[in-house]
Design a protein around this motif. Structure first.
Motif, PDB file in Angstrom:
ATOM      1  N   ASP A 120       0.799  -1.220   0.000  1.00  0.00           N
ATOM      2  CA  ASP A 120       0.000   0.000   0.000  1.00  0.00           C
ATOM      3  C   ASP A 120       0.839   1.281   0.000  1.00  0.00           C
ATOM      4  O   ASP A 120       0.299   2.359  -0.232  1.00  0.00           O
ATOM      5  CB  ASP A 120      -0.927   0.043   1.224  1.00  0.00           C
ATOM      6  CG  ASP A 120      -2.092  -0.915   1.116  1.00  0.00           C
ATOM      7  OD1 ASP A 120      -2.366  -1.410   0.002  1.00  0.00           O
ATOM      8  OD2 ASP A 120      -2.733  -1.181   2.149  1.00  0.00           O
TER       9      ASP A 120
ATOM     10  N   GLY B 137     -11.071   4.760  -4.768  1.00  0.00           N
ATOM     11  CA  GLY B 137     -11.196   3.378  -4.321  1.00  0.00           C
ATOM     12  C   GLY B 137     -10.000   2.871  -3.548  1.00  0.00           C
ATOM     13  O   GLY B 137     -10.076   1.885  -2.850  1.00  0.00           O
TER      14      GLY B 137
ATOM     15  N   THR C  44      -7.145   1.481  -4.541  1.00  0.00           N
ATOM     16  CA  THR C  44      -6.363   0.335  -5.011  1.00  0.00           C
ATOM     17  C   THR C  44      -4.992   0.820  -5.491  1.00  0.00           C
ATOM     18  O   THR C  44      -4.807   2.015  -5.740  1.00  0.00           O
ATOM     19  CB  THR C  44      -7.064  -0.374  -6.187  1.00  0.00           C
ATOM     20  OG1 THR C  44      -7.058   0.492  -7.322  1.00  0.00           O
ATOM     21  CG2 THR C  44      -8.488  -0.784  -5.822  1.00  0.00           C
ATOM     22  N   PRO C  45      -4.029  -0.098  -5.641  1.00  0.00           N
ATOM     23  CA  PRO C  45      -2.748   0.308  -6.210  1.00  0.00           C
ATOM     24  C   PRO C  45      -2.901   0.975  -7.584  1.00  0.00           C
ATOM     25  O   PRO C  45      -2.203   1.936  -7.897  1.00  0.00           O
ATOM     26  CB  PRO C  45      -1.964  -1.002  -6.301  1.00  0.00           C
ATOM     27  CG  PRO C  45      -2.511  -1.812  -5.167  1.00  0.00           C
ATOM     28  CD  PRO C  45      -3.980  -1.485  -5.158  1.00  0.00           C
TER      29      PRO C  45
ATOM     30  N   ASP D  82      -5.461   2.759  -8.545  1.00  0.00           N
ATOM     31  CA  ASP D  82      -5.966   4.107  -8.288  1.00  0.00           C
ATOM     32  C   ASP D  82      -4.826   5.036  -7.885  1.00  0.00           C
ATOM     33  O   ASP D  82      -4.774   6.191  -8.314  1.00  0.00           O
ATOM     34  CB  ASP D  82      -7.029   4.094  -7.183  1.00  0.00           C
ATOM     35  CG  ASP D  82      -8.282   3.333  -7.563  1.00  0.00           C
ATOM     36  OD1 ASP D  82      -8.661   3.349  -8.754  1.00  0.00           O
ATOM     37  OD2 ASP D  82      -8.874   2.704  -6.659  1.00  0.00           O
ATOM     38  N   THR D  83      -3.918   4.525  -7.072  1.00  0.00           N
ATOM     39  CA  THR D  83      -2.763   5.319  -6.650  1.00  0.00           C
ATOM     40  C   THR D  83      -1.892   5.656  -7.846  1.00  0.00           C
ATOM     41  O   THR D  83      -1.492   6.815  -8.024  1.00  0.00           O
ATOM     42  CB  THR D  83      -1.954   4.554  -5.585  1.00  0.00           C
ATOM     43  OG1 THR D  83      -2.802   4.291  -4.473  1.00  0.00           O
ATOM     44  CG2 THR D  83      -0.748   5.361  -5.127  1.00  0.00           C
TER      45      THR D  83
END
Length: 89
Positions: free
Chosen positions: A29, A66, A68-69, A71-72
């Motif tokens: 994360d 959201g 998620t990776p 999204d990042t």
């Protein structure tokens, strides 16, 4: 004599692990390299003080999308793209 605030890479990993533990984050994360690259690109393309602000905004945008990776990565890419065009007009 003052203590240096520059962290060697292994200390940054330790700090990231401490943050992850404190906030219940999974190992993947906290994409250290991705965020450091964002900070570099914003500092060079906009201004140094814009780097932490931009990292915060990227995290906020990713979380709202959201968290998620993917999204990042998308949020960081959008911030970096904006920073690279910032002085180009």
């Amino acid at each position: 004599m003052t203590e240096s605030r520059t962290l060697p890479p292994e200390a940054l990993n330790e700090w990231s692990a401490a943050l992850a533990e404190r906030f219940g984050l999974a190992e993947g994360d906290v994409p250290i390299s991705l965020i450091l690259d964002l900070a570099r690109d914003v500092a060079n393309g906009v201004a140094r003080p814009a780097a932490p602000l931009s990292a915060f905004v990227a995290g906020l945008v990713a979380g709202r999308a959201g968290g998620t990776p993917a999204d990042t990565e998308a949020a960081v890419a959008a911030v970096v793209e904006l920073a690279k065009r910032w002085h180009a007009g």
